[in-house]
Scaffold this motif. Structure first.
Motif, PDB file in Angstrom:
ATOM      1  N   ILE A  99      -2.536   2.496  -1.741  1.00  0.00           N
ATOM      2  CA  ILE A  99      -3.673   1.993  -0.955  1.00  0.00           C
ATOM      3  C   ILE A  99      -4.410   0.929  -1.760  1.00  0.00           C
ATOM      4  CG2 ILE A  99      -5.826   2.622   0.204  1.00  0.00           C
ATOM      5  CD1 ILE A  99      -4.680   5.554   0.307  1.00  0.00           C
ATOM      6  N   GLU A 100      -4.574   1.206  -3.039  1.00  0.00           N
ATOM      7  CA  GLU A 100      -5.259   0.236  -3.903  1.00  0.00           C
ATOM      8  C   GLU A 100      -4.448  -1.066  -3.962  1.00  0.00           C
ATOM      9  OE1 GLU A 100      -5.792   1.485  -7.964  1.00  0.00           O
ATOM     10  OE2 GLU A 100      -7.673   0.376  -8.152  1.00  0.00           O
ATOM     11  N   ARG A 101      -3.128  -0.926  -4.045  1.00  0.00           N
ATOM     12  CA  ARG A 101      -2.278  -2.137  -4.074  1.00  0.00           C
ATOM     13  C   ARG A 101      -2.419  -2.927  -2.780  1.00  0.00           C
ATOM     14  NH1 ARG A 101       1.485   1.313  -6.459  1.00  0.00           N
ATOM     15  NH2 ARG A 101       2.788   1.477  -4.611  1.00  0.00           N
ATOM     16  N   TRP A 102      -2.523  -2.194  -1.662  1.00  0.00           N
ATOM     17  CA  TRP A 102      -2.706  -2.868  -0.365  1.00  0.00           C
ATOM     18  C   TRP A 102      -4.005  -3.678  -0.361  1.00  0.00           C
ATOM     19  CZ3 TRP A 102      -6.432  -0.585   3.283  1.00  0.00           C
ATOM     20  CH2 TRP A 102      -6.593  -1.362   4.418  1.00  0.00           C
ATOM     21  N   LEU A 103      -5.080  -3.102  -0.878  1.00  0.00           N
ATOM     22  CA  LEU A 103      -6.354  -3.838  -0.884  1.00  0.00           C
ATOM     23  C   LEU A 103      -6.297  -5.042  -1.836  1.00  0.00           C
ATOM     24  CD1 LEU A 103      -8.753  -0.833  -0.367  1.00  0.00           C
ATOM     25  CD2 LEU A 103      -8.488  -2.793   1.165  1.00  0.00           C
ATOM     26  N   HIS A 104      -5.524  -4.916  -2.893  1.00  0.00           N
ATOM     27  CA  HIS A 104      -5.307  -6.090  -3.768  1.00  0.00           C
ATOM     28  C   HIS A 104      -4.548  -7.173  -2.993  1.00  0.00           C
ATOM     29  CE1 HIS A 104      -6.061  -4.361  -8.013  1.00  0.00           C
ATOM     30  NE2 HIS A 104      -6.762  -3.697  -7.128  1.00  0.00           N
ATOM     31  N   TYR A 105      -3.562  -6.736  -2.240  1.00  0.00           N
ATOM     32  CA  TYR A 105      -2.792  -7.663  -1.408  1.00  0.00           C
ATOM     33  C   TYR A 105      -3.715  -8.408  -0.438  1.00  0.00           C
ATOM     34  CZ  TYR A 105      -0.426  -8.496   3.106  1.00  0.00           C
ATOM     35  OH  TYR A 105      -0.025  -9.004   4.304  1.00  0.00           O
ATOM     36  N   VAL A 106      -4.632  -7.655   0.174  1.00  0.00           N
ATOM     37  CA  VAL A 106      -5.564  -8.270   1.129  1.00  0.00           C
ATOM     38  C   VAL A 106      -6.448  -9.290   0.402  1.00  0.00           C
ATOM     39  CG1 VAL A 106      -7.555  -7.808   2.633  1.00  0.00           C
ATOM     40  CG2 VAL A 106      -5.567  -6.268   2.688  1.00  0.00           C
ATOM     41  N   ALA A 107      -6.992  -8.872  -0.737  1.00  0.00           N
ATOM     42  CA  ALA A 107      -7.887  -9.772  -1.492  1.00  0.00           C
ATOM     43  C   ALA A 107      -7.145 -11.038  -1.910  1.00  0.00           C
ATOM     44  CB  ALA A 107      -8.446  -9.044  -2.709  1.00  0.00           C
ATOM     45  N   ASP A 108      -5.890 -10.885  -2.297  1.00  0.00           N
ATOM     46  CA  ASP A 108      -5.100 -12.050  -2.723  1.00  0.00           C
ATOM     47  C   ASP A 108      -4.775 -12.956  -1.534  1.00  0.00           C
ATOM     48  OD1 ASP A 108      -5.197 -11.132  -5.277  1.00  0.00           O
ATOM     49  OD2 ASP A 108      -3.217 -10.173  -5.230  1.00  0.00           O
ATOM     50  N   ARG A 109      -4.292 -12.339  -0.470  1.00  0.00           N
ATOM     51  CA  ARG A 109      -3.914 -13.132   0.709  1.00  0.00           C
ATOM     52  C   ARG A 109      -5.089 -13.934   1.264  1.00  0.00           C
ATOM     53  NH1 ARG A 109       0.595 -12.537   4.313  1.00  0.00           N
ATOM     54  NH2 ARG A 109       2.334 -12.193   2.927  1.00  0.00           N
ATOM     55  N   LEU A 110      -6.266 -13.329   1.232  1.00  0.00           N
ATOM     56  CA  LEU A 110      -7.441 -14.001   1.801  1.00  0.00           C
ATOM     57  C   LEU A 110      -8.228 -14.757   0.729  1.00  0.00           C
ATOM     58  CD1 LEU A 110      -8.698 -11.138   4.195  1.00  0.00           C
ATOM     59  CD2 LEU A 110      -7.111 -13.001   4.718  1.00  0.00           C
ATOM     60  N   ASP A 111      -7.715 -14.723  -0.481  1.00  0.00           N
ATOM     61  CA  ASP A 111      -8.328 -15.444  -1.603  1.00  0.00           C
ATOM     62  C   ASP A 111      -9.807 -15.069  -1.769  1.00  0.00           C
ATOM     63  OD1 ASP A 111      -8.487 -17.119  -3.727  1.00  0.00           O
ATOM     64  OD2 ASP A 111      -8.769 -18.951  -2.544  1.00  0.00           O
ATOM     65  N   LEU A 112     -10.046 -13.779  -1.868  1.00  0.00           N
ATOM     66  CA  LEU A 112     -11.430 -13.299  -1.865  1.00  0.00           C
ATOM     67  C   LEU A 112     -12.037 -13.149  -3.257  1.00  0.00           C
ATOM     68  CD1 LEU A 112     -11.061 -10.577   0.918  1.00  0.00           C
ATOM     69  CD2 LEU A 112     -12.078 -12.852   1.130  1.00  0.00           C
ATOM     70  N   ARG A 113     -11.200 -12.919  -4.263  1.00  0.00           N
ATOM     71  CA  ARG A 113     -11.741 -12.557  -5.585  1.00  0.00           C
ATOM     72  C   ARG A 113     -12.693 -13.601  -6.161  1.00  0.00           C
ATOM     73  NH1 ARG A 113      -6.903  -9.928  -6.357  1.00  0.00           N
ATOM     74  NH2 ARG A 113      -7.156  -7.727  -6.849  1.00  0.00           N
TER      75      ARG A 113
END
Ligand code: NAP
Length: 548
Positions: A99-113
């Motif tokens: 689940i944590e990896r999925w949220l990292h994926y989301v943050a990366d895909r949407l360039d949120l960091r």
């Protein structure tokens, strides 16, 4: 809107206040999406999180066995088909690391960091009536000046860590499940104690029992549990659920609890006992929360129906437990099934058949103190422990916000107000706190009774649309009207009081915290119905909110 409209830029720490259109607290499921939506509108926005990375709940709750009780494919964001289909779950109810990896994926895909300040806790937020803006301070003394403040703090993020007298004298390792270390914990050969068998304690117990020397489980209130069936997914399974994307996106937001399934078995009263049993058996076999959230809605407000469903579940638990003493200690008899959060289990009940596991009932003989060597009960019995795990829950709904010094108009304190009475306008705003928007706050389904991503997406979208509406009209300040809030609280309470949920003690009612206002934290009129009401408010030009 007289605000800084430059596109999101990276702003370093400086003594001058950081000027923002919007500040978002939290970088979990809600915060990530809120940040994305507001940035997409062209606002200057930053999110702030105490954690060192994204994840929210799924960052903090990395205890052994942590996993979804919602099916992974319905917990995902549904606003983007591409984002949805770009991720593949390995099983139906994935575990925390995935689940944590999925949220990292989301943050990366949407360039949120780039727009998230990690390792940063918001300590205070004061509304300035002269400017109509929030002055926000971090724990490091940095000041942020923002038009809008949006809390995406989660409803279960203030863990009850200081629970017992003598806790700091314990010489072994003591953990709260919601503050679990990133490094693996070695239980081999150790005497481990777990306090609490909520959804968390159950997952911990069933996961570590086979790896510890000896496990003592301290049980105060027994729990109804449903079995989890958790198949691993092949590529074909993944393709199959992804092919349902449009159906899921159309359906999930409108069901009772934001899940794929809903109450569609017809009326209890119109069925024969055999037909009812058949339905219950079928939903039991699903190995999900279906028996709770998609069998018979009558179980929530009709004592007789609830009694029958409760007895059905007790019967299933008896079959699993067999031993009469275990049945007596682990099967609830004094409250109804589904009147607080129902956990799923994978071998939890069978764990108590293991020779290295003891159940210690602390119902009539409570935990008196934690000692240097373990734990002492009221009758003086000592339990020697090397590791103690507190699965003792949270100050739910309110705790995430009351630990921040939030002050609205005339310096009013949210902590003090909610200490007297917990009131919100649809869980989206609180009267007296202009330009403060809340997600996962009390009196909305997202405070408990929902597949969280469904409800958090809806709230983030409503908030984003409201801000867009204001910007289009050059409006600066929005506040929930007192009468509108009062009407919402009455409506909320009216539905809640008609259910059996308000008769059971649990965090749903705030009764896990001494002195906390007793009110059902979560709106129980249904996720679909709540959405419709929110849509009516926005379609009516945000009726119930004063905007200037
Ligand atoms: P919880 O449901 O509040 O359970 C806390 C447990 O600690 C209860 O068994 C409680 O007993 C016990 N406890 C507290 N103080 C105690 C004391 N002084 N002595 C003995 N026992 C004590 O907390 P949780 O298990 O962390 O779960 C909270 C919520 O998190 C869940 O309801 C769920 O919504 C969410 N969650 C979700 C998932 C998931 O989706 N997969 C997983 C875990 C948690 P009493 O009942 O007697 O107070």
């Amino acid at each position: 809107m007289s605000s800084v409209m430059s596109s999101s830029r990276d702003v370093g720490i400086s003594t001058a206040p950081l000027q923002l259109d919007a500040a978002v607290i939290g970088a979990g499921v809600a915060g990530l999406y809120q940040l994305y939506l507001l940035r997409k509108q062209g606002l200057t926005v930053k999110a702030f999180d105490t954690a060192s990375d994204v994840g929210g709940t799924w960052y903090w709750n990395r205890y052994p066995g942590a996993r979804f009780d919602s099916e992974g494919y319905i917990y995902q964001y549904l606003f983007s088909e591409e984002l949805y289909k770009g991720w593949s779950w390995s099983e139906k109810f994935p575990a925390q690391p995935e689940i944590e990896r999925w949220l990292h994926y989301v943050a990366d895909r949407l360039d949120l960091r780039k727009d998230i300040r990690f390792n940063t806790t918001i300590a205070s937020a004061h509304f300035d009536e002269a400017t109509g803006r929030w002055r926000i301070e971090t724990d490091q003394g940095q000041v942020i000046d923002a038009r809008f403040l949006i809390t995406c703090c989660g409803m279960l993020s203030a863990p009850l860590t200081e629970m017992f007298q003598g806790q700091d004298t314990f010489e072994g390792d003591l953990f709260h499940t919601a503050r679990w270390p990133k490094e693996p914990v070695d239980f081999a050969g150790k005497r481990v104690g777990v306090i609490g068998i909520g959804a968390t304690g159950i997952q911990v117990v069933q996961t570590i029992a086979s790896t510890v020397g000896h496990l003592s489980v301290f049980v105060r209130t027994p729990q109804y549990v449903l079995p989890m069936k958790n198949p691993t997914y092949t590529p074909a399974d993944q393709e199959a659920y992804k092919a349902k994307f449009h159906d899921l996106a159309a359906r999930i937001p409108h069901t009772f609890a934001g899940f794929e399934y809903d109450f569609e078995n017809g009326a209890w009263a119109e069925k024969t006992p055999e037909e009812r049993r058949e339905v219950l058996e079928q939903v039991w076999q699903d190995g999900s929360l279906k028996l709770w959230l998609a069998s018979f809605a009558e179980m929530f407000f009709d004592d007789a129906v609830n009694a029958e469903v409760s007895e059905f579940v007790r019967g299933k638990m008896r079959e699993e437990l067999k031993d009469p003493t275990l049945c007596e200690l682990l099967i609830p008899t004094d409250y109804g099934f589904g009147t607080h959060r129902v956990p799923l289990e994978r071998g939890f009940l069978r764990t108590f058949h293991r020779p290295n596991v003891s159940l210690v009932s602390v119902k009539d003989n409570p935990i008196a103190a934690i000692t240097p060597k373990g734990l002492r009960l009221a009758d003086g019995t000592e339990h020697a422990l090397d590791v103690l795990i507190l699965a003792t829950g949270f100050d739910a709904g309110t705790g995430a916000l009351t630990r921040i010094d939030i002050r609205g108009r005339e310096g009013r304190s949210l902590k003090e107000e909610w200490g007297r009475d917990i009131r919100t306008a649809m869980g989206l705003q609180v009267h007296g706190y202009p330009n403060l928007f809340t997600t996962a706050a009390p009196l909305a389904p997202s405070a408990a009774l929902c597949n969280m991503t469904t409800c958090l997406q809806q709230q983030a979208e409503w908030i984003s649309n409201c801000i867009a509406y204001m910007r289009e009209r050059g409006l600066q300040v929005i506040e929930a009207d007192q009468q509108f809030q009062d009407r919402w609280v009455d409506h909320h309470d009216g539905i809640a009081e008609a259910t059996l949920v308000t008769k059971t003690n649990s965090w749903y009612m705030g009764s896990n915290i001494e002195g906390k206002t007793r009110r059902l934290l979560s709106y129980i009129g249904g996720v679909g119905a709540y959405r419709q009401k929110c849509d009516e408010v926005s379609a009516g030009g945000y009726s119930g909110f004063i905007i200037r």
